[in-house]
Write a protein that holds these residues in place. Structure first.
Motif: not given
Length: 638
Positions: A62-63, A65-67, A122, A213, A216
């Protein structure tokens, strides 16, 4: 400078970083496997164990995608050795929390720490690959990436084994042993990180946007900016898709279709991991220390062939159960052993040149963010692979009262579907970027027909920045031989009538060749050629010209024409004299008639040489002086 990849392991610019990244991958997998082992230790129900084993990978990924967007910016702005120290210090803190989780047998705390481990990975990801072009020369990049991929592959394997065995070996002291192991490994990684030499930030003035976001999305756009880089990144993500689908099935495949006990799954994973490591290490040798993207189609073909053969090797359910590794081998299952090993080997040949291409063709000040975009895309492909791997094996799926039919594939059928999909994706990539497949054909041709001896290229062709390469012109294959020897992309200047040959024009365009004509033939084409050469040199590229203007008709070097001086008048870049030897006897020289050139050459694996000399300042170079230098380099052998 290292003359082969293994010499890098004795040099401070590479070894500490290599150990840090390998220890990080090792510790991550020790931790994740130890969590699974703890579940068995605590005797939780199978249903609860399945919940945790599915939740853990999701929390870890998940990180990404987020960071990742934030991580790419930080890796761009900070000095890289400092960032490595920071991330390994984070690992100590995270693993200390995880240690408390093991000691208190708190699964909630362990999962929180697992999410934080994903966050630390990440942050480390962009610096892991962006540091290599800063500490390695272009001719070392393939070998360095091969070592990193081998180290990562073997660290994952050994970490899984070590983490799974902690509770077996330590018994009731398993939680204490797991806690001590992960903290000790984290501390070791941080101590070694202090030996990594200082590597300056690539964009120290970058203003960080702390909203992850939009960054990214920006990282994904940067990763798609150049066509070759974009499709190399697609290939890397596809590698992770294939690896995820394949390795996720191995536990059930080993038990249900191979009749194995608890150790046979690990043996299958060992075969794949060792194969990947060997393939990664082979890349430098096969590429002759260049960034040889021609290996990518070879890797794709091998992955497709042996994934498909894995289906044909064992389609039905096993007739026995509980086989040990020794019993499995004794039963003569060499075809399956070879398939799993060779899938990994060709996967290594597939992935290493792609990483080297991304590193070499991305702007240095954007590379960390490009890697961040790559990591986001990789995470998406891994999640998609996990979902499809499950869905394709089900016969139906109920959504809101509606039952959707699904293929209900067996695991061998899933391997066959993966082989077909791999072929399709590979064809798509090679169609979008013909350079991959064309380089593959060129690599095959040069490898089969010639034994190329290279002298002076590593020392004298600049690692970066513009330069003009001048060489004698012996055969139609000269550009292939030069491209195989020089680690950087080259723009070749070629006669416009050859450039326009129907059926071949798209090949020359794909290689970004520059067509040129004589002043009396077509002045407009000639002027356009000199303008394009100037633009290429201004952009920091390598340009190669054959100043004789045509293939030699007698094996001797003809007089160099004045075009080289016209180029240097506008762009006084360094000029690298080069000489080819041994090609006069080849089938593509003018030694024979056209009919004679159609025959098979008298000597397969002909000895061919390419010699490069120290660059000459563009301000002082002349056609006559360059001709004399090339003659001296070539000597008596045409």
């Amino acid at each position: 400078m290292a003359h082969n990849q293994f010499e890098l392991l004795g040099q401070r610019r590479f070894l500490p970083f290599f150990l840090v990244q390998s220890l990080g991958a090792f510790n991550d997998n020790v931790y994740r496997q130890a969590i699974i082992a703890l579940l068995f230790f605590l005797g939780v129900s199978a249903q609860e164990r399945t919940l945790y084993t599915n939740l853990a990978p999701a929390l870890f990924i998940l990180p990404y995608f987020l960071f990742s967007g934030l991580a790419g910016q930080i890796a761009e702005k900070l000095e890289k050795q400092r960032l490595i120290r920071i991330t390994t210090a984070m690992e100590i803190g995270i693993m200390s929390v995880a240690a408390v989780g093991f000691l208190t047998e708190s699964m909630a705390l362990l999962l929180v720490a697992l999410f934080c481990t994903g966050l630390q990975s990440t942050l480390f990801g962009p610096v892991k690959y962006s540091i290599l072009p800063s500490v390695l020369k272009p001719e070392e990049l393939t070998g360095g990436n091969g070592l990193v991929e081998m180290g990562t592959s073997m660290s994952i394997l050994l970490g899984m084994i070590f983490g799974g065995m902690i509770f077996v070996v330590a018994g009731q002291a398993g939680p204490e042993a797991a806690a001590a192991s992960i903290v000790a490994l984290a501390i070791t990684g941080n101590l070694i990180s202090r030996l990594v030499p200082r590597v300056e930030a690539s964009a120290p003035d970058l203003k960080i946007n702390w909203n992850p976001f939009p960054e990214s999305l920006k990282a994904l756009r940067l990763a798609r900016k150049q066509l070759a880089v974009r499709n190399a990144i697609l290939g890397i993500s596809w590698f992770w898709f294939v690896g995820t689908v394949l390795t996720a099935q191995l536990p059930t495949y080993a038990e249900t279709y191979l009749g194995g006990g608890s150790t046979l799954y690990l043996f299958c994973f060992v075969l794949f991991s060792v194969g990947t490591g060997v393939g990664s290490l082979l890349c430098e040798k096969l590429s002759r220390r260049t960034i040889e993207i021609g290996l990518v189609p070879l890797g794709a073909i091998g992955m497709t062939a042996f994934c498909a053969d894995l289906y044909f090797a064992q389609r039905g359910l096993a007739t026995s159960s509980g086989l040990t590794v020794r019993e499995f081998i004794a039963a003569g299952n060499w075809r399956i052993i070879a398939d799993l090993t060779l899938i990994g080997l060709f996967a290594g040949l597939f992935i290493v040149p792609l990483f080297a291409l991304v590193q070499s063709r991305s702007p240095r000040e954007e590379l960390s963010r490009v890697i961040a975009g790559l990591n986001i895309q990789n995470a998406g492909f891994i999640v998609l692979a996990a979902m499809l791997g499950v869905l394709l094996q089900r016969e139906s799926l109920a959504i809101g009262g509606v039952v959707l039919p699904l293929p209900g594939l067996s695991i061998p059928e899933l391997f066959l579907a993966l082989a077909i999909a791999n072929a399709g994706v590979s064809i798509l990539i090679f169609t979008l970027v013909p350079e991959f497949f064309l380089r593959f054909l060129a690599w095959i041709y040069v490898s089969v027909f010639y034994r190329v001896r290279i002298t002076g290229v590593e020392e004298h062709v600049p690692d970066e920045g513009p330069a003009l390469l001048v060489c004698n012109h012996v055969s139609y294959m000269d550009p292939l031989v030069i491209s195989a020897a020089v680690p950087r992309p080259i723009r070749f200047v070629m006669y416009y009538k050859i450039f326009r040959i129907p059926g071949m024009n798209w090949v020359f365009r794909a290689h970004r060749a520059i067509p040129i004509a004589g002043a009396r033939e077509d002045p407009a084409v000639m002027d356009a050629a000199f303008a394009e050469v100037r633009a290429a040199l201004d952009a920091g590229e390598l340009v190669c010209i054959f100043p004789e203007g045509a293939l030699t008709k007698d094996g001797d070097i003809a007089k160099f024409k004045g075009g080289v001086e016209r180029i240097l008048e506008k762009s006084p870049v360094p000029v690298v004299p080069m000489a080819l030897t041994g090609l006069w006897d080849s089938m593509w020289s003018r030694r024979d008639s056209r009919l004679g050139r159609l025959r098979v050459p008298r000597r397969l694996r002909a000895a061919v040489g390419l010699v490069a000399d120290a660059p000459v300042p563009g301000e002082t170079a002349t056609a006559a002086s360059l001709e004399a230098r090339v003659r001296e380099l070539r000597g008596d052998r045409p």
